[in-house]
Design an enzyme around this catalytic site. Structure first.
Site, PDB file in Angstrom:
ATOM      1  N   THR A 255       0.925  -1.178  -0.065  1.00 53.25           N
ATOM      2  CA  THR A 255       0.068   0.025   0.010  1.00 53.25           C
ATOM      3  C   THR A 255       0.778   1.273   0.030  1.00 53.25           C
ATOM      4  O   THR A 255       1.929   1.293   0.724  1.00 53.25           O
ATOM      5  CB  THR A 255      -0.974   0.044   1.113  1.00 53.25           C
ATOM      6  OG1 THR A 255      -1.715  -1.228   1.155  1.00 53.25           O
ATOM      7  CG2 THR A 255      -1.889   1.185   1.299  1.00 53.25           C
TER       8      THR A 255
ATOM      9  N   GLY B  94       2.643  -3.062   8.353  1.00 51.74           N
ATOM     10  CA  GLY B  94       2.830  -3.266   9.822  1.00 51.74           C
ATOM     11  C   GLY B  94       4.355  -3.736  10.035  1.00 51.74           C
ATOM     12  O   GLY B  94       5.080  -4.219   9.342  1.00 51.74           O
TER      13      GLY B  94
ATOM     14  N   GLU C 184      -6.279  -6.017   3.708  1.00 49.59           N
ATOM     15  CA  GLU C 184      -6.359  -7.164   2.783  1.00 49.59           C
ATOM     16  C   GLU C 184      -7.388  -7.009   1.811  1.00 49.59           C
ATOM     17  O   GLU C 184      -7.646  -7.968   1.263  1.00 49.59           O
ATOM     18  CB  GLU C 184      -6.260  -8.313   3.534  1.00 49.59           C
ATOM     19  CG  GLU C 184      -5.470  -9.543   2.891  1.00 49.59           C
ATOM     20  CD  GLU C 184      -3.913  -8.988   3.080  1.00 49.59           C
ATOM     21  OE1 GLU C 184      -3.348  -8.734   3.698  1.00 49.59           O
ATOM     22  OE2 GLU C 184      -3.377  -8.791   1.728  1.00 49.59           O
TER      23      GLU C 184
HETATM   24  C1  LIG Z   1      -9.190  -5.300  -6.249  1.00 55.12           C
HETATM   25  C2  LIG Z   1      -7.920  -6.026  -6.865  1.00 55.12           C
HETATM   26  C3  LIG Z   1      -8.495  -7.595  -6.669  1.00 55.12           C
HETATM   27  C4  LIG Z   1      -8.089  -5.823  -8.628  1.00 55.12           C
HETATM   28  O1  LIG Z   1      -7.094  -6.475  -8.988  1.00 55.12           O
HETATM   29  P1  LIG Z   1      -6.486  -6.199 -10.605  1.00 55.12           P
HETATM   30  O2  LIG Z   1      -5.206  -6.667 -10.458  1.00 55.12           O
HETATM   31  O3  LIG Z   1      -6.818  -4.856 -10.794  1.00 55.12           O
HETATM   32  O4  LIG Z   1      -7.256  -6.763 -11.529  1.00 55.12           O
HETATM   33  P2  LIG Z   1      -8.674  -7.093 -11.962  1.00 55.12           P
HETATM   34  O5  LIG Z   1      -8.996  -6.597 -13.338  1.00 55.12           O
HETATM   35  O6  LIG Z   1      -9.678  -6.732 -10.611  1.00 55.12           O
HETATM   36  O7  LIG Z   1      -9.106  -8.575 -11.895  1.00 55.12           O
HETATM   37  C5  LIG Z   1      -8.171  -9.478 -13.016  1.00 55.12           C
HETATM   38  C6  LIG Z   1      -8.299 -10.818 -12.988  1.00 55.12           C
HETATM   39  O8  LIG Z   1      -7.577 -11.130 -11.604  1.00 55.12           O
HETATM   40  C7  LIG Z   1      -8.348 -12.044 -10.580  1.00 55.12           C
HETATM   41  N1  LIG Z   1      -7.844 -11.616  -9.502  1.00 55.12           N
HETATM   42  C8  LIG Z   1      -7.543 -10.632  -9.058  1.00 55.12           C
HETATM   43  N2  LIG Z   1      -6.877 -10.696  -7.605  1.00 55.12           N
HETATM   44  C9  LIG Z   1      -6.660 -12.084  -7.645  1.00 55.12           C
HETATM   45  C10 LIG Z   1      -6.322 -12.772  -6.573  1.00 55.12           C
HETATM   46  N3  LIG Z   1      -5.836 -12.009  -5.209  1.00 55.12           N
HETATM   47  N4  LIG Z   1      -6.182 -14.149  -6.636  1.00 55.12           N
HETATM   48  C11 LIG Z   1      -6.586 -14.805  -7.866  1.00 55.12           C
HETATM   49  N5  LIG Z   1      -7.173 -13.926  -8.972  1.00 55.12           N
HETATM   50  C12 LIG Z   1      -7.199 -12.721  -8.858  1.00 55.12           C
HETATM   51  C13 LIG Z   1      -9.573 -11.347 -10.947  1.00 55.12           C
HETATM   52  O9  LIG Z   1     -10.825 -12.156 -10.391  1.00 55.12           O
HETATM   53  C14 LIG Z   1      -9.876 -11.020 -12.441  1.00 55.12           C
HETATM   54  O10 LIG Z   1      -9.973 -12.419 -13.100  1.00 55.12           O
HETATM   55  P3  LIG Z   1     -10.604 -12.409 -14.247  1.00 55.12           P
HETATM   56  O11 LIG Z   1     -10.091 -11.624 -15.494  1.00 55.12           O
HETATM   57  O12 LIG Z   1     -12.111 -11.884 -14.122  1.00 55.12           O
HETATM   58  O13 LIG Z   1     -10.864 -14.119 -14.857  1.00 55.12           O
HETATM   59  C15 LIG Z   1      -6.521  -5.881  -6.564  1.00 55.12           C
HETATM   60  O14 LIG Z   1      -6.332  -4.432  -6.852  1.00 55.12           O
HETATM   61  C16 LIG Z   1      -6.632  -6.113  -5.015  1.00 55.12           C
HETATM   62  O15 LIG Z   1      -6.436  -7.008  -4.578  1.00 55.12           O
HETATM   63  N6  LIG Z   1      -6.618  -4.807  -4.141  1.00 55.12           N
HETATM   64  C17 LIG Z   1      -6.557  -4.964  -2.797  1.00 55.12           C
HETATM   65  C18 LIG Z   1      -5.322  -4.728  -2.335  1.00 55.12           C
HETATM   66  C19 LIG Z   1      -4.863  -5.427  -1.020  1.00 55.12           C
HETATM   67  O16 LIG Z   1      -5.561  -6.399  -0.780  1.00 55.12           O
HETATM   68  N7  LIG Z   1      -4.304  -4.924  -0.030  1.00 55.12           N
HETATM   69  C20 LIG Z   1      -3.733  -5.538   0.938  1.00 55.12           C
HETATM   70  C21 LIG Z   1      -2.440  -4.986   1.484  1.00 55.12           C
HETATM   71  S1  LIG Z   1      -1.669  -5.902   2.826  1.00 55.12           S
HETATM   72  C22 LIG Z   1      -2.594  -5.655   3.962  1.00 55.12           C
HETATM   73  O17 LIG Z   1      -3.602  -5.030   4.227  1.00 55.12           O
HETATM   74  C23 LIG Z   1      -1.944  -6.257   5.259  1.00 55.12           C
HETATM   75  C24 LIG Z   1      -2.818  -6.321   6.370  1.00 55.12           C
HETATM   76  C25 LIG Z   1      -2.618  -7.461   7.365  1.00 55.12           C
HETATM   77  C26 LIG Z   1      -2.471  -7.215   8.712  1.00 55.12           C
HETATM   78  O18 LIG Z   1      -2.830  -6.003   9.038  1.00 55.12           O
HETATM   79  O19 LIG Z   1      -2.305  -8.200   9.583  1.00 55.12           O
HETATM   80  C1  LIG Z   2      -4.553  -1.405  10.487  1.00 55.16           C
HETATM   81  C2  LIG Z   2      -3.910  -1.837   9.120  1.00 55.16           C
HETATM   82  C3  LIG Z   2      -2.899  -2.433   8.728  1.00 55.16           C
HETATM   83  C4  LIG Z   2      -2.613  -2.568   7.340  1.00 55.16           C
HETATM   84  N1  LIG Z   2      -1.362  -3.467   7.103  1.00 55.16           N
HETATM   85  C5  LIG Z   2      -1.043  -3.004   5.760  1.00 55.16           C
HETATM   86  C6  LIG Z   2       0.252  -3.955   5.551  1.00 55.16           C
HETATM   87  O1  LIG Z   2       0.969  -4.464   6.310  1.00 55.16           O
HETATM   88  N2  LIG Z   2       0.834  -3.975   3.952  1.00 55.16           N
HETATM   89  C7  LIG Z   2       0.147  -3.045   3.204  1.00 55.16           C
HETATM   90  O2  LIG Z   2       0.586  -3.003   2.063  1.00 55.16           O
HETATM   91  N3  LIG Z   2      -0.934  -2.471   3.777  1.00 55.16           N
HETATM   92  C8  LIG Z   2      -1.557  -2.612   4.724  1.00 55.16           C
HETATM   93  N4  LIG Z   2      -2.744  -1.641   5.078  1.00 55.16           N
HETATM   94  C9  LIG Z   2      -3.436  -0.929   4.000  1.00 55.16           C
HETATM   95  C10 LIG Z   2      -4.483  -1.519   3.810  1.00 55.16           C
HETATM   96  O3  LIG Z   2      -4.254  -2.909   2.915  1.00 55.16           O
HETATM   97  C11 LIG Z   2      -5.153  -0.438   2.809  1.00 55.16           C
HETATM   98  O4  LIG Z   2      -5.824   0.268   3.727  1.00 55.16           O
HETATM   99  C12 LIG Z   2      -6.506  -1.310   2.079  1.00 55.16           C
HETATM  100  O5  LIG Z   2      -6.185  -1.836   1.017  1.00 55.16           O
HETATM  101  C13 LIG Z   2      -7.353  -0.076   1.457  1.00 55.16           C
HETATM  102  O6  LIG Z   2      -6.989   0.893   0.728  1.00 55.16           O
HETATM  103  P1  LIG Z   2      -6.966   2.417   0.809  1.00 55.16           P
HETATM  104  O7  LIG Z   2      -6.637   2.532   2.603  1.00 55.16           O
HETATM  105  O8  LIG Z   2      -5.869   3.149   0.113  1.00 55.16           O
HETATM  106  O9  LIG Z   2      -8.495   2.931   0.591  1.00 55.16           O
HETATM  107  P2  LIG Z   2      -8.831   3.270  -0.913  1.00 55.16           P
HETATM  108  O10 LIG Z   2      -8.430   2.046  -1.749  1.00 55.16           O
HETATM  109  O11 LIG Z   2      -8.330   4.674  -1.058  1.00 55.16           O
HETATM  110  O12 LIG Z   2     -10.325   3.535  -0.602  1.00 55.16           O
HETATM  111  C14 LIG Z   2     -11.069   4.193   0.018  1.00 55.16           C
HETATM  112  C15 LIG Z   2     -12.609   4.022   0.010  1.00 55.16           C
HETATM  113  O13 LIG Z   2     -12.848   4.003  -1.414  1.00 55.16           O
HETATM  114  C16 LIG Z   2     -13.760   3.201  -1.787  1.00 55.16           C
HETATM  115  N5  LIG Z   2     -13.366   2.449  -2.854  1.00 55.16           N
HETATM  116  C17 LIG Z   2     -12.044   2.209  -3.423  1.00 55.16           C
HETATM  117  N6  LIG Z   2     -12.202   1.632  -4.341  1.00 55.16           N
HETATM  118  C18 LIG Z   2     -13.285   1.441  -4.967  1.00 55.16           C
HETATM  119  C19 LIG Z   2     -13.904   0.512  -5.870  1.00 55.16           C
HETATM  120  N7  LIG Z   2     -13.317  -0.031  -6.641  1.00 55.16           N
HETATM  121  N8  LIG Z   2     -15.300   0.489  -5.532  1.00 55.16           N
HETATM  122  C20 LIG Z   2     -16.068   0.838  -4.815  1.00 55.16           C
HETATM  123  N9  LIG Z   2     -15.618   1.560  -3.518  1.00 55.16           N
HETATM  124  C21 LIG Z   2     -14.126   1.813  -3.746  1.00 55.16           C
HETATM  125  C22 LIG Z   2     -14.120   2.359  -0.511  1.00 55.16           C
HETATM  126  O14 LIG Z   2     -15.145   2.836   0.290  1.00 55.16           O
HETATM  127  C23 LIG Z   2     -12.996   2.653   0.395  1.00 55.16           C
HETATM  128  O15 LIG Z   2     -13.084   2.367   1.787  1.00 55.16           O
HETATM  129  C24 LIG Z   2      -3.301  -1.801   6.382  1.00 55.16           C
HETATM  130  C25 LIG Z   2      -4.167  -0.880   6.679  1.00 55.16           C
HETATM  131  C26 LIG Z   2      -4.882  -0.941   8.152  1.00 55.16           C
HETATM  132  C27 LIG Z   2      -5.738  -0.056   8.431  1.00 55.16           C
END
Ligand SMILES: CC(C)(COP(=O)(O)OP(=O)(O)OC[C@H]1O[C@@H](n2cnc3c(N)ncnc32)[C@H](O)[C@@H]1OP(=O)(O)O)[C@@H](O)C(=O)NCCC(=O)NCCSC(=O)CCCC(=O)O
Ligand SMILES: Cc1cc2nc3c(=O)[nH]c(=O)nc-3n(C[C@H](O)[C@H](O)[C@H](O)COP(=O)(O)OP(=O)(O)OC[C@H]3O[C@@H](n4cnc5c(N)ncnc54)[C@H](O)[C@@H]3O)c2cc1C
Length: 648
Positions: A151, A190, A433
């Site tokens: 992120t 984190g 996530e």
């Molecule tokens: C929203 C998406 C999924 C969009 O992905 P994109 O590459 O733009 O692709 P798309 O056009 O929507 O999809 C294309 C294609 O890729 C597939 N796909 C997407 N994600 C996955 C996956 N994880 N596994 C397997 N397949 C996946 C989708 O289903 C699409 O498939 P399709 O084309 O429909 O057959 C992606 O941007 C995403 O995963 N965003 C969320 C980011 C996230 O999860 N961040 C987490 C950061 S780490 C964190 O927060 C740690 C916290 C832990 C802690 O605090 O303990």
């Molecule tokens: C406690 C904590 C721990 C974290 N740990 C990690 C870590 O270890 N590693 C890491 O990489 N990240 C980490 N993150 C980041 C976390 O993964 C992001 O906050 C999360 O992916 C959301 O992205 P953003 O905060 O940029 O919100 P944005 O993506 O800017 O979204 C803001 C708001 O816009 C709306 N929105 C955005 N996109 C769309 C869409 N396509 N359709 C509809 N609505 C939408 C939703 O309401 C969303 O809440 C952590 C966050 C928190 C709070």
């Protein structure tokens, strides 16, 4: 609180609250047997007890003083807890299950939680065999302390727009890492701020001017000698949060940071020495770590909810307040139907979430094994199920924990209740996530594909057969003619499948009609986003009652049938109420793990609230320094003015 008092505070008292004792005497099942099921087996219960003894013999895991600590102390305590767990893990050769269990017993209150939650799993999933051989020992022996830095300040959801770059330099066989803009700095990871010396950085790979998309890179952040940031690295903590303040979520700015070419994770792609980009495996294989954490979050959802349900149920049988008939003894508040309606859904959902996590984890383990063997056939279904369940379960946990807090009245607003902290620390589960609305859409996207297959009679994925069974013209009517029918799980499953079929195909129809009317696909998608998200969301009687609209607005339940479901739901709650305490006792949460004056096993709520009040830093002196600095002057002035007035 001094160590002696702290130990006294947690020591289980022989004097158990009589109301609570009576509830336990009337249990209709063997609590210990249910505990074994919750733990997974008698052996896992035994193992949990061993780990409880190990952790809770250490003062740092028994802390009660936590309630009034400064952030630096909270962080340092979280670091100490991390080190203890890491040292024990190395010494006793814990496997992933033991580490995860120990982390749970510490309430995941460990600063370097990402080491085992993401850093090591990412190396296991994204590194080549050569890289694993080199990096895994260093991570498992905690020379490398790491984080997962994806992120950025400007982007969290939309990975395609992440701005950090990794530019290949063929002259020096290196990648140059850069944060080209203020919005490109890594933000949130984190343990990034102060703890980690290494990061897995997701960056846009640039080779010979061409962008090859997002790839993971291993980036050293701090010297292994004195932990100072390395050249080109600017790193720090992003500041206090609502909770989880033991974790130093951080920022990272990289200016021309050079890393060897070998530091690009090469399981799914590589850049050769002569600068050729080679892609291997499926396009989204580099997203594998996120799928794993989404599955873990469904487990954390069960843990948080069972904590909240335990506190709210135990307190609701100890707390007596008001009476239904004047002159009668005050009622245990859990006997109010409204209290049951607040608290028992959290208890029911806890059990449902435990079983759902187990089922999802089995799917994950099976699909992950396939992927490691090169078979990615079920990856899309796993992505859909993990996205939808992470989103739905985290959403429900946040809602139900707040209800549990409200059910505890004023004392639920005290930090010593533990439940406020539980609400605040669970709140980000809807964001991390993958933000929920985004993940619901990922599931909806997969659902729409299944509908398209069902419509033309092509086979649909195993979890979506209802799209075929519910579409047939000779589908059976829903048999809900009396309360007993509402307890038939097959009937309830049929109700949900019927509703899901209507909502999912309804969303598909709206989307299709919009596109056929000439609206562009992405505009049609946005204009129908709420319907698509609803199509990706839904548990048993309470689920039907809560979402009445979807069951009545679709050809699923008649108003009379819906009323039967509502009556059955209240009847079920009255029944569960009699076993509510044994059902939360079966989670077998140690008082130290639960960390709540309201939820303690002995039910001596008032004594514990008062004991914890003594630990308030404001009570260090009988008269607070603020009196001498500010209040005394005010009082003296008031007295002077009154004397002057009396002379007038
Ligand atoms: C929203 C998406 C999924 C969009 O992905 P994109 O590459 O733009 O692709 P798309 O056009 O929507 O999809 C294309 C294609 O890729 C597939 N796909 C997407 N994600 C996955 C996956 N994880 N596994 C397997 N397949 C996946 C989708 O289903 C699409 O498939 P399709 O084309 O429909 O057959 C992606 O941007 C995403 O995963 N965003 C969320 C980011 C996230 O999860 N961040 C987490 C950061 S780490 C964190 O927060 C740690 C916290 C832990 C802690 O605090 O303990
Ligand atoms: C406690 C904590 C721990 C974290 N740990 C990690 C870590 O270890 N590693 C890491 O990489 N990240 C980490 N993150 C980041 C976390 O993964 C992001 O906050 C999360 O992916 C959301 O992205 P953003 O905060 O940029 O919100 P944005 O993506 O800017 O979204 C803001 C708001 O816009 C709306 N929105 C955005 N996109 C769309 C869409 N396509 N359709 C509809 N609505 C939408 C939703 O309401 C969303 O809440 C952590 C966050 C928190 C709070």
């Amino acid at each position: 609180m001094a160590a002696a008092n702290r130990d006294a505070f947690w020591a289980p008292s022989s004097k158990v609250n009589p109301d609570l004792a009576r509830e336990r005497e009337s249990a209709t099942f063997d609590v210990r047997e249910l505990t074994h099921i919750i733990d997974g087996s008698p052996d896992r219960t035994k193992r949990r007890k061993e780990l409880e003894n190990l952790l809770y013999s250490e003062p740092v895991f028994r802390d009660v003083g936590r309630l009034s600590m400064e952030r630096d102390e909270i962080y340092e305590q979280g670091v100490l807890k991390s080190i203890k767990l890491f040292e024990w893990s190395r010494k006793y050769k814990w496997d992933d299950d033991d580490f995860e269990l120990a982390s749970r017993l510490a309430n995941h209150d460990i600063s370097m939680s990402l080491q085992h939650a993401m850093f090591i799993p990412a190396i296991e999933r994204l590194a080549s065999d050569t890289q694993k051989a080199k990096w895994l020992p260093r991570a498992l022996h905690y020379e490398m302390i790491g984080t997962y830095a994806q992120t950025e300040l400007g982007h969290g959801t939309n990975l395609m727009e992440l701005e950090t770059t990794a530019t290949f330099d063929p002259e020096r066989n290196e990648f140059i890492m850069n944060s080209p803009t203020v919005t490109s700095m890594k933000w949130w990871p984190g343990a990034l701020g102060k703890s980690s010396n290494t990061a897995i950085v997701l960056a846009q790979l640039i080779v010979k001017g061409k962008n090859h998309g997002l790839h993971p890179f291993l980036v050293p952040l701090r010297s292994m000698e004195d932990h100072t940031p390395l050249p080109g690295i600017s790193v720090g903590d992003i500041g206090p949060k609502m909770a989880l303040n033991c974790i130093d979520n951080g920022f990272l700015i990289m200016k021309n940071v050079r890393i060897p070419r070998e530091n690009m994770f090469m399981k799914n792609a590589e850049v050769t020495r002569d600068g050729r980009f080679i892609s291997r495996g499926v396009d989204k294989a580099n997203y594998a770590t996120m799928v794993l954490v989404r599955v873990k979050i469904t487990r954390w959802a069960f843990e948080s909810l069972s904590d909240g349900a335990t506190t709210a149920v135990r307190y609701s049988v100890v707390r007596r307040q008001s009476s239904l008939k004047p002159g009668e003894r005050e009622l245990q508040v859990l006997d109010y139907q409204s209290q049951q309606y607040k608290v028992l859904p959290a208890l029911a959902a806890s059990y449902a979430f435990l079983m759902t996590n187990r089922s999802l984890h089995r799917l994950y383990d099976s699909v992950h094994a396939d992927i490691m063997a090169g078979n990615t056939k079920l990856l899309a279904e796993l992505h859909c199920q993990s996205s939808a369940l992470k989103a739905y379960m985290s959403e429900v946990v946040v809602q139900l924990l707040e209800l549990c807090r409200q059910a505890c009245g004023g004392h639920g607003y005290l930090a010593s209740s533990g439940i406020g902290l539980l609400c605040a620390s669970s709140a980000p589960l809807v964001t991390v996530e993958g933000e929920n609305s985004v993940l619901y859409q990922q599931a909806a996207r997969y659902l729409m594909k299944q509908v398209a297959k069902a419509v033309v009679g092509d086979p649909v994925a195993s979890g979506f057969q209802y799209l075929l069974t519910q579409s047939s013209s000779d589908r059976p009517d829903i048999r809900i003619q009396n309360l007993a029918d509402c307890g038939n799980l097959d009937t309830l499953l049929q109700v949900y499948q019927r509703m899901a079929f209507s909502v999912v195909t309804g969303a598909a129809r709206k989307l299709q009609m919009a596109i056929e009317s000439g609206v562009e696909q992405h505009v049609a998608w946005n204009n129908n986003m709420v319907s698509l998200i609803q199509a990706a969301r839904f548990y048993a009687l309470h689920g039907i009652a809560k979402e009445a609209g979807y069951f009545l607005a679709t050809p699923t339940l008649t108003p009379d049938q819906f009323e039967l479901v509502r009556a059955a739901e209240l009847q079920a709650m009255a029944k569960v109420r009699h076993d509510a305490v044994p059902l939360v006792d079966a989670f077998d949460l140690h008082d130290i793990c639960l960390h709540s004056a309201l939820g303690c096993y002995d039910g001596n709520v008032y004594e514990r609230l008062y004991a914890l009040a003594q630990t308030s830093s404001l009570n260090k002196t009988q008269v607070h320094p603020a009196y001498y600095k500010h209040i005394r002057g005010l009082v003296k002035d008031g007295q002077k003015q009154l004397r002057q007035q009396s002379k007038l």
